[in-house]
Each structure stands twice: as C-alpha cells, then as structure tokens.
Design an enzyme around this catalytic site. Sequence first.
Site, PDB file in Angstrom:
ATOM      1  N   THR A 154       0.914  -1.318  -0.054  1.00 12.48           N
ATOM      2  CA  THR A 154       0.075  -0.030  -0.065  1.00 12.48           C
ATOM      3  C   THR A 154       0.874   1.389  -0.037  1.00 12.48           C
ATOM      4  OG1 THR A 154      -1.633  -1.157   1.403  1.00 12.48           O
ATOM      5  CG2 THR A 154      -1.760   1.129   1.436  1.00 12.48           C
ATOM      6  N   ARG A 185     -11.571 -10.291  -1.253  1.00 12.08           N
ATOM      7  CA  ARG A 185     -11.234  -9.641   0.057  1.00 12.08           C
ATOM      8  C   ARG A 185     -10.982  -8.195  -0.202  1.00 12.08           C
ATOM      9  NH1 ARG A 185      -6.762  -6.408   2.030  1.00 12.08           N
ATOM     10  NH2 ARG A 185      -6.529  -6.767   4.371  1.00 12.08           N
ATOM     11  N   VAL A 186     -11.406  -7.387   0.673  1.00  9.43           N
ATOM     12  CA  VAL A 186     -11.026  -5.830   0.779  1.00  9.43           C
ATOM     13  C   VAL A 186     -10.707  -5.509   2.096  1.00  9.43           C
ATOM     14  CG1 VAL A 186     -12.181  -3.497   0.223  1.00  9.43           C
ATOM     15  CG2 VAL A 186     -12.686  -5.463  -1.385  1.00  9.43           C
ATOM     16  N   ASP A 188      -8.794  -2.088   4.278  1.00  8.88           N
ATOM     17  CA  ASP A 188      -9.101  -0.743   4.998  1.00  8.88           C
ATOM     18  C   ASP A 188      -8.803   0.427   3.625  1.00  8.88           C
ATOM     19  OD1 ASP A 188      -6.311  -1.479   5.280  1.00  8.88           O
ATOM     20  OD2 ASP A 188      -5.998   0.669   5.935  1.00  8.88           O
ATOM     21  N   GLY A 209      -1.110  -1.348   6.714  1.00  5.37           N
ATOM     22  CA  GLY A 209      -0.773  -2.637   7.461  1.00  5.37           C
ATOM     23  C   GLY A 209      -1.893  -3.556   7.426  1.00  5.37           C
ATOM     24  N   GLY A 211      -5.146  -4.631   7.037  1.00  4.56           N
ATOM     25  CA  GLY A 211      -6.453  -4.090   6.801  1.00  4.56           C
ATOM     26  C   GLY A 211      -7.553  -4.381   7.781  1.00  4.56           C
TER      27      GLY A 211
HETATM   28  N1  ASP Z   1      -3.974  -1.802   4.506  1.00  2.26           N
HETATM   29  C1  ASP Z   1      -3.633  -3.042   3.299  1.00  2.26           C
HETATM   30  C2  ASP Z   1      -4.659  -3.830   3.050  1.00  2.26           C
HETATM   31  O1  ASP Z   1      -5.014  -4.482   4.306  1.00  2.26           O
HETATM   32  C3  ASP Z   1      -2.341  -3.605   3.132  1.00  2.26           C
HETATM   33  C4  ASP Z   1      -1.140  -2.797   3.773  1.00  2.26           C
HETATM   34  O2  ASP Z   1      -1.306  -1.661   4.073  1.00  2.26           O
HETATM   35  O3  ASP Z   1       0.009  -3.138   3.242  1.00  2.26           O
HETATM   36  O4  ASP Z   1      -5.248  -3.929   2.265  1.00  2.26           O
END
Ligand code: ASP
Length: 299
Positions: A154, A185-186, A188, A209, A211
């Site tokens: 991200t 899957r979705v 945050d 991080g 999500g």
């Molecule tokens: N927050 C993102 C998600 O959960 C992943 C990430 O930030 O690395 O899709």
Amino acid sequence: MTTILATWNEPGKVAIEAAWAARRRGADLISCLEAGLAAAEKDPTLVAIGLGSLPNADGELELDASMMDGRTLNAGAVCAVRGIVPVISVARRVMERTPHVMLAGEQARRFAIAEGFRPENLMTPAAIERYEAWRHDRSLEREYVHAIEESHDTVTMLAVESTPEGPHCVAASSTSGLAFKLPGRVGDSPIVGAGIYADDEVGCAGATGMGEELWKACASFRTVENLRRGYTPQEACNDTVRHMLRRQPRSREFPCVVFALGRDGSYGAASTLGDFPLWVGVDDVPRLETYPALSAEPA
Ligand code: ASP
C-alpha cells in the site's frame, strides 16, 4: 506552505517524488496525490501497488484505491478491480464524475473502461514467480506478515496546503491488498474512515498495515476525530494505536500504522509493531523519517 507525506520506503519514494514533480508544474493537491500514486502503480519494478504487485490466492491482482477531498468531504473509491491501472485515477473519477463513493469489482472495471482506461495484464514475471513459490508452500498467515513487513502492498498519501481561504487537505491510498488474500477480500485502504480521512476543519489521516484490524478501529476517522479534540497529530496517532493494542489483540501480531497531518502542517505516525518509514516533504526535497512501534499502555 505545502506538506506531502507518503508511506513506506521504496514505493513511497516514487510516489512522493512524482507528487512533488506535479506540484512544481502547478498541480492542485488532488492531482499531486493522483500523480504520485499513479507513478508507483505504473512502475513494474515495485512489488507494492498496481503493476507488478502480488496477487490474490487465485493468482489475480485485485486493486483498491481511494481519495478524499477535505474541503468538500467528497470521496471516491474502487475495490477489487482487476486489470486496470492506475486505480487511483479511477477512484478520482468516481469522486468527480458519479454521485457515488465506491464502485466494486467487475462493475468498477466496466466503469473504468467506459472512462477510457485500457485493460491490461498486470502480472509481471517476478510476481508470477512469487505466486508460484507461495502455491508450493502455502502459509497464508506467514505471507501476510511478509507482505506487510517486506513488500508493503500500500501507499497512502496525505497533503495539506495553505490557501487564502485557510488550510486545505487531501488523503489518498492505493493498494494491491494483502498478498495471496482470498479473492474478493477488501481491506481498509479504499474505505473512507478506515484507510483515509480528510477534513479541512482539522486535518487528515491515513493507515497502512493489516487492513482488517485498521478497518475495525475506523483508524483514519478515529485519528482525525482525535485532532478535532485538540490532540497533536502524534498524540492523535498514539491514541488510535493504543486503542487498537488494548481492544484488538490481533493488532499486536501484525503491523498496523496510522499517520496524521494537521491543518498547520504538523504531523505524526504510530505503529503497533515494527518500525514505520514515512516520507515527509515540506516545500522541499522529501526526507525519510522512521517511527518505532508503540508499546501497549493504558490510554
Ligand atoms: N492495508 C492494506 C490492506 O489491508 C495492506 C497494507 O497496507 O500493506 O489491504
């Protein structure tokens, strides 16, 4: 004064440099953040977001993106979009050209194609190799940790500028989500209030991080509301992360990060686990700052 922040070392560098390049050409904040995230999405050498990032458990890339304008509280997002980059530009079009906030999956892809985006294969040979390796030695949880700690799926960006009418801020995020996630899957990142939030009255916040945990905490909205209570950005982030550490034990096992940018350009960041690298650009050459993980303490 203009301040731009971007998450994570390698993809964040590409994003913040492209955002400043756009700024130097006179772009507004929305266009700067779009240019930054689009540059990182289109770079096939970055195993992070967009082209060349890591796919879901079916070997398909499903991308999420979002943008929020703190002046109007307008927002646009797309989730689980296959075969289109840059999805941050699709999210912007949802914000500016539809009465909606989010379009999902195949219908978001159809909207993008109708808007002139060309579908393409986003899987690079390096990403296919990583996927094949994972298929031979599946360990979903371990890959989640790898994906978050090493590849970083991200890039989230925040920006604030001074204008004659007062400070203006924008938040935006683009992600391939967790590597080898279940199809559909979705996380945050495309969720307004979870992955991003912006309100010119107080400032903006973003997350990256794990999500699922960030979403359950409504991490970005919680952090912006902390700003509204008079907390500094650092205090606002600390409070959100301590809330997660206290109420969401799983957030202690995976990195969960929030960062915030106030109306006055002050900023801060906090993480539940591991060091967090944040690119900071204040009317200048961007520099990388590192935020160590917070320890759990009673809030
Ligand atoms: N927050 C993102 C998600 O959960 C992943 C990430 O930030 O690395 O899709």
